[in-house]
Design an enzyme around this catalytic site. Structure first.
Site, PDB file in Angstrom:
ATOM      1  N   ASP A  23     -55.799 -57.525   1.013  1.00  0.00           N
ATOM      2  CA  ASP A  23     -56.052 -57.224  -0.405  1.00  0.00           C
ATOM      3  C   ASP A  23     -54.923 -57.635  -1.335  1.00  0.00           C
ATOM      4  O   ASP A  23     -55.093 -57.593  -2.557  1.00  0.00           O
ATOM      5  CB  ASP A  23     -56.306 -55.718  -0.578  1.00  0.00           C
ATOM      6  CG  ASP A  23     -55.050 -54.888  -0.390  1.00  0.00           C
ATOM      7  OD1 ASP A  23     -54.720 -54.079  -1.268  1.00  0.00           O
ATOM      8  OD2 ASP A  23     -54.376 -55.040   0.645  1.00  0.00           O
ATOM      9  N   SER A  24     -53.759 -58.013  -0.803  1.00  0.00           N
ATOM     10  CA  SER A  24     -52.599 -58.256  -1.660  1.00  0.00           C
ATOM     11  C   SER A  24     -51.972 -59.617  -1.389  1.00  0.00           C
ATOM     12  O   SER A  24     -52.370 -60.341  -0.476  1.00  0.00           O
ATOM     13  CB  SER A  24     -51.558 -57.147  -1.459  1.00  0.00           C
ATOM     14  OG  SER A  24     -52.077 -55.896  -1.871  1.00  0.00           O
ATOM     15  N   ASN A  51     -49.249 -60.356  -0.029  1.00  0.00           N
ATOM     16  CA  ASN A  51     -48.675 -60.542   1.310  1.00  0.00           C
ATOM     17  C   ASN A  51     -49.730 -60.872   2.361  1.00  0.00           C
ATOM     18  O   ASN A  51     -49.410 -61.153   3.509  1.00  0.00           O
ATOM     19  CB  ASN A  51     -47.819 -59.345   1.735  1.00  0.00           C
ATOM     20  CG  ASN A  51     -48.599 -58.051   1.868  1.00  0.00           C
ATOM     21  OD1 ASN A  51     -49.799 -57.986   1.567  1.00  0.00           O
ATOM     22  ND2 ASN A  51     -47.924 -57.000   2.309  1.00  0.00           N
ATOM     23  N   ASP A  66     -55.007 -56.276   7.649  1.00  0.00           N
ATOM     24  CA  ASP A  66     -54.031 -55.562   6.837  1.00  0.00           C
ATOM     25  C   ASP A  66     -54.366 -54.066   6.902  1.00  0.00           C
ATOM     26  O   ASP A  66     -55.494 -53.683   7.237  1.00  0.00           O
ATOM     27  CB  ASP A  66     -54.118 -56.089   5.399  1.00  0.00           C
ATOM     28  CG  ASP A  66     -53.311 -55.255   4.425  1.00  0.00           C
ATOM     29  OD1 ASP A  66     -52.121 -55.030   4.692  1.00  0.00           O
ATOM     30  OD2 ASP A  66     -53.882 -54.828   3.399  1.00  0.00           O
ATOM     31  N   MET A  67     -53.407 -53.239   6.550  1.00  0.00           N
ATOM     32  CA  MET A  67     -53.646 -51.797   6.644  1.00  0.00           C
ATOM     33  C   MET A  67     -53.886 -51.151   5.276  1.00  0.00           C
ATOM     34  O   MET A  67     -55.002 -50.783   4.947  1.00  0.00           O
ATOM     35  CB  MET A  67     -52.473 -51.125   7.377  1.00  0.00           C
ATOM     36  CG  MET A  67     -52.432 -51.485   8.864  1.00  0.00           C
ATOM     37  SD  MET A  67     -51.088 -50.687   9.770  1.00  0.00           S
ATOM     38  CE  MET A  67     -51.447 -48.963   9.499  1.00  0.00           C
ATOM     39  N   ASP A  68     -52.837 -51.024   4.469  1.00  0.00           N
ATOM     40  CA  ASP A  68     -52.986 -50.339   3.177  1.00  0.00           C
ATOM     41  C   ASP A  68     -53.874 -51.142   2.233  1.00  0.00           C
ATOM     42  O   ASP A  68     -53.633 -52.321   1.994  1.00  0.00           O
ATOM     43  CB  ASP A  68     -51.605 -50.108   2.555  1.00  0.00           C
ATOM     44  CG  ASP A  68     -50.780 -49.143   3.387  1.00  0.00           C
ATOM     45  OD1 ASP A  68     -51.032 -47.938   3.295  1.00  0.00           O
ATOM     46  OD2 ASP A  68     -49.910 -49.606   4.143  1.00  0.00           O
ATOM     47  N   THR A 110     -49.494 -56.026   9.056  1.00  0.00           N
ATOM     48  CA  THR A 110     -49.112 -55.122   7.977  1.00  0.00           C
ATOM     49  C   THR A 110     -47.693 -55.349   7.467  1.00  0.00           C
ATOM     50  O   THR A 110     -46.854 -55.909   8.181  1.00  0.00           O
ATOM     51  CB  THR A 110     -49.258 -53.652   8.458  1.00  0.00           C
ATOM     52  OG1 THR A 110     -48.898 -52.757   7.413  1.00  0.00           O
ATOM     53  CG2 THR A 110     -48.384 -53.378   9.679  1.00  0.00           C
ATOM     54  N   GLY A 111     -47.457 -54.895   6.258  1.00  0.00           N
ATOM     55  CA  GLY A 111     -46.101 -54.866   5.730  1.00  0.00           C
ATOM     56  C   GLY A 111     -45.329 -53.654   6.204  1.00  0.00           C
ATOM     57  O   GLY A 111     -44.110 -53.571   6.024  1.00  0.00           O
ATOM     58  N   LYS A 142     -47.467 -63.248   7.099  1.00  0.00           N
ATOM     59  CA  LYS A 142     -48.501 -62.829   8.043  1.00  0.00           C
ATOM     60  C   LYS A 142     -49.195 -64.020   8.701  1.00  0.00           C
ATOM     61  O   LYS A 142     -49.622 -63.921   9.854  1.00  0.00           O
ATOM     62  CB  LYS A 142     -49.517 -61.925   7.349  1.00  0.00           C
ATOM     63  CG  LYS A 142     -48.943 -60.576   6.939  1.00  0.00           C
ATOM     64  CD  LYS A 142     -50.014 -59.688   6.334  1.00  0.00           C
ATOM     65  CE  LYS A 142     -49.463 -58.350   5.882  1.00  0.00           C
ATOM     66  NZ  LYS A 142     -50.511 -57.465   5.326  1.00  0.00           N
TER      67      LYS A 142
END
Length: 246
Positions: free
Chosen positions: A196-197, A199, A11-13, A45-46, A173
Site C-alpha cells: 500500500d505504500s 516502500n 506487506d503487513m501494515d 515488511t518495514g 523489498k
C-alpha cells in the site's frame, strides 16, 4: 486453478493487517488455502523481525521473511540469510537533520528500535539497518527529502504519506523478494507482491503480478497491475481467490 504464481509476498501494515493491526479471519483462511495449494507466503515488511514474527507465527509460516524493507532476509523464522547494514556516518547525519527539523524520528539497529524519546549516545558502536522521519508538516518533510537526496547512497521510501524511510541504496523489498526467489528456486514472474505504500512500490513493479490495496497511496495504485479492496475489506483474500484459485 491458476498454477502461475508460487510466491505471495505480503506487506503487513495497511495490507495484511486491518486498521486494528490484526489479521482478519477471512484473510487468514484464504492464506491457509494458498499454503495448502503449495504457494509460499512471505511477509515483506518495514517492521523488525521481532515485530513481524508473531504474525508469521499466527499464520503458521515457516517460509522466508523480508524485514526492515529488505535490510534483512530470513531463510525461515530465526534463520538469518542476509543483512545489509547502513554506514554509521549516514545515521549520524540523518539524526542531525531530524533534530534540526524538530520532527519525530526512529532508527532500527540490529538489537532494537531507537527513537526521539530514547536515542543512543554511541551511534558508532551500533549496527544500523534503517532510519525514519515522521512529520505532518509537508514543507519540513520536503526539506528533509531534499537533504537526503543530496547525501546520496540512500534508498528513500515511505510507509505512510507523512513519513520517510531510509535504507542503504539498492536495499528494498524487490531486492529482498529476488533473494527469496533464489532461496526457493522461483522466478520473479511467479511472484504476487501486495502493498500500500512507497516502500512496496519496487516490489509491485518487479513482481509478476503487482497488487495495490484499495487504501494504497495513489502512486502505488497507478503502478500496480491490479487494485484490490482495502485492508479492512479483506483485500488479500480477494487477491488469492482471484489469482490463485480462479
Amino acid at each position: 486453478m491458476n498454477n502461475q504464481y508460487k510466491l505471495l509476498a505480503l506487506d503487513m501494515d495497511g495490507t495484511l493487517l486491518t486498521s486494528d493491526h490484526i489479521i482478519s479471519p477471512v484473510t487468514s483462511e484464504w492464506i491457509q488455502k494458498a499454503k495448502e495449494k503449495g504457494v509460499h507466503v512471505c511477509l515483506s515488511t518495514g517492521r523488525s523481525f521481532e515485530s513481524a514474527l508473531p504474525y508469521g507465527e499466527e499464520l503458521g509460516l515457516l517460509t522466508p521473511m523480508i524485514t526492515v524493507n529488505g535490510s534483512e532476509v530470513w531463510r525461515a523464522p530465526h534463520d538469518l540469510y542476509l543483512r545489509s547494514l547502513m554506514d554509521t556516518k549516514l545515521i549520524s547525519t540523518m539524526h542531525d537533520i531530524a533534530v534540526a527539523e524538530d520532527c519525530w524520528y526512529w532508527a532500527y539497529s540490529v538489537e532494537r528500535v531507537y527513537n526521539k524519546d530514547e536515542w543512543v549516545d554511541d551511534i558508532e558502536g551500533k549496527e544500523w539497518l534503517k532510519f525514519g522521519f515522521h512529520t505532518e508538516d509537508d514543507d519540513a518533510r520536503h526539506r528533509i527529502l531534499m537533504k537526503l537526496q543530496d547525501m546520496g547512497g540512500l534508498e528513500i521510501t515511505n510507509s505512510s504519506p507523512h513519513n520517510l524511510e531510509v535504507n542503504p541504496q539498492g536495499i528494498n523489498k524487490a531486492a529482498g523478494i529476488r533473494e527469496v526467489c533464489g532461496l526457493l528456486g522461483l522466478d520473479m514472474s511467479e511472484v504476487i507482491a501486495v502493498g500500500d505504500s512507497m516502500n512496496d512500490l519496487a516490489a509491485i513493479q518487479a513482481a509478476g503480478l503487482g497488487v495495490a490495496m484499495g487504501n494504497a497511496q495513489q502512486v502505488v495504485r497507478d503502478s500496480a497491475d491490479f487494485v484490490t479492496t482495502s485492508n479492512d475489506e479483506d483485500g488479500i483474500a480477494k487477491v488469492i481467490e482471484k489469482f490463485i484459485f480462479m
